[in-house]
Design an enzyme around this catalytic site. Structure first.
Site, short mmCIF file in Angstrom:
data_model
loop_
_atom_site.label_atom_id
_atom_site.label_comp_id
_atom_site.label_asym_id
_atom_site.label_seq_id
_atom_site.Cartn_x
_atom_site.Cartn_y
_atom_site.Cartn_z
CB SER A 231 26.22 28.35 11.83
OG SER A 231 27.26 29.04 11.32
CG ASP A 301 26.52 28.91 3.59
OD1 ASP A 301 27.00 30.29 3.96
OD2 ASP A 301 26.34 28.24 4.25
CG HIS A 334 25.05 30.53 6.94
ND1 HIS A 334 26.23 29.64 6.93
CD2 HIS A 334 25.17 31.12 8.38
CE1 HIS A 334 26.55 29.16 8.09
NE2 HIS A 334 26.13 30.13 8.76
#
Length: 367
Positions: A231, A301, A334
């Protein structure tokens, strides 16, 4: 952003766990409660049987999720062949190929998906690499036998640049590599709002400089050094890999060697930093001498659109003279790197294979 909605954060984390661990979701949410209801004699009415029927239909959801996750291994293999060449496995030196895993750790995935530690790996916690207190601490992982000349993997956590901590993400990767003789680093860094770009990147450069100076004390050979992140950490790792030995991001340690052998970009952010110009995006720093990249991103995601990952990989391929592996994970969420899941273990194997291929090429003189 799903976190801005009522109950957005808990629903996101619940969905993440169910998506990445469908077998655990099936057992704890469907099979176990239903079995207990039968054991207690509670299935004794039409309404109860209707609920059992609904539970049976609901099992189709985890089945579809599991099917997608299992298929990612073949999709990742295709991405590796596309990025490294069809014969990429055969090109790896025999001593490096010998340590590559051939099959997924099924027992761990099915029964211990959240257990990260391994008895053969030692974690050395809270080593200081800078002067920002606990935000400039790192953890180091190495095999208890402390093999010499170990390659290094540095990983940076995510958290929107405003949260998160070391020893939280990609631990299945770090423990796996450390068990195979790597020295692995998981580091904190300064956070918003007290820190702004490029403060976080400077911290990562300090970690790289610390590794160059101190990692040999733990058996490492820091001439082989990969940088990875999840991330926001992926954004930072991408920037570090694309701005090697740039004095603008090394105030006070301009002469330190911050070069890297390769970069691992997991469920990352690819755009500009908050409110800043395009120069704060990795896209602005792509050059022909960019190091080899492996990028993995889920097509579901909810925080970073998969189109952003595709665009970054495409731009990198167009410009870089080095290989780019882009693995798009079908059904991937994610933060897919939190657990020992079918999906992430396949990614871990790809990272290990990618690193072995790059290390083999580093040993071979290039024309």
């Amino acid at each position: 952003m799903p976190f801005s909605r009522p109950l957005g954060r808990p629903s996101y984390y619940f969905g993440l766990a169910a998506n990445e661990l469908p077998f655990a979701a099936f057992f704890w949410l469907l099979l176990l409660p239903t079995a207990l209801a039968f054991t207690e004699g509670d299935i004794d009415s039409v309404g109860a049987w209707v609920i059992v029927g609904l539970a049976a239909v609901t099992t189709l959801g985890p089945a579809v999720i599991a099917h997608r996750a299992l298929g990612d291994r073949a999709r990742i293999e295709h991405a590796m062949a596309e990025g490294l060449g069809a014969g990429w496995r055969a090109a790896i030196d025999a001593d490096l190929a010998e340590g590559l895993r051939r099959r997924l750790p099924l027992a761990r995935i099915l029964f211990l998906p959240i257990l990260k530690r391994r008895p053969d790996v030692r974690r050395v916690a809270n080593l200081a690499y800078g002067d920002a207190g606990r935000r400039n601490l790192l953890d180091l992982y190495h095999h208890r036998s402390r093999p010499q000349d170990a390659p290094v993997m540095i990983h940076l956590h995510g958290g929107h640049y405003s949260g998160g901590h070391k020893n939280s993400q990609s631990l299945p990767l770090l423990y796996r590599l450390a068990s195979q003789g790597w020295v692995c680093i998981s580091a904190n860094y300064r956070l918003r709002p007290g820190a702004q770009h490029p403060d976080h990147l400077i911290d990562l450069k300090k970690v790289i400089a610390w590794v160059r100076e101190h990692a040999h004390e733990y058996g490492a050979d820091p001439t082989t050094l990969f940088v990875a992140g999840s991330s926001a950490g992926g954004h930072m790792a991408g920037l570090a890999a694309l701005t090697q030995i740039d004095p603008a991001f090394q105030p006070g340690f301009e002469n330190a060697d911050t070069s890297v052998t390769g970069a691992i970009y997991l469920n990352g952010w690819y755009g500009p930093y908050f409110g800043q110009g395009p120069e704060s995006s990795p896209l602005a720093h792509i050059t022909a001498d960019a190091p080899p990249f492996l990028i993995a991103h889920g097509d579901l995601d909810p925080l970073v659109p998969v189109a952003d990952a595709r665009h970054f990989a495409d731009q990198l391929r167009r410009t870089s003279a080095n290989p780019v592996v882009y693995a798009e994970l079908r059904g991937g969420n994610h933060a897919f790197d939190l657990y020992h899941s079918f999906r992430f273990e396949a990614v871990v194997d790809a990272i290990e294979g990618f690193a072995a291929w790059v290390r083999t090429r580093e040993r071979t003189p290039q024309p």
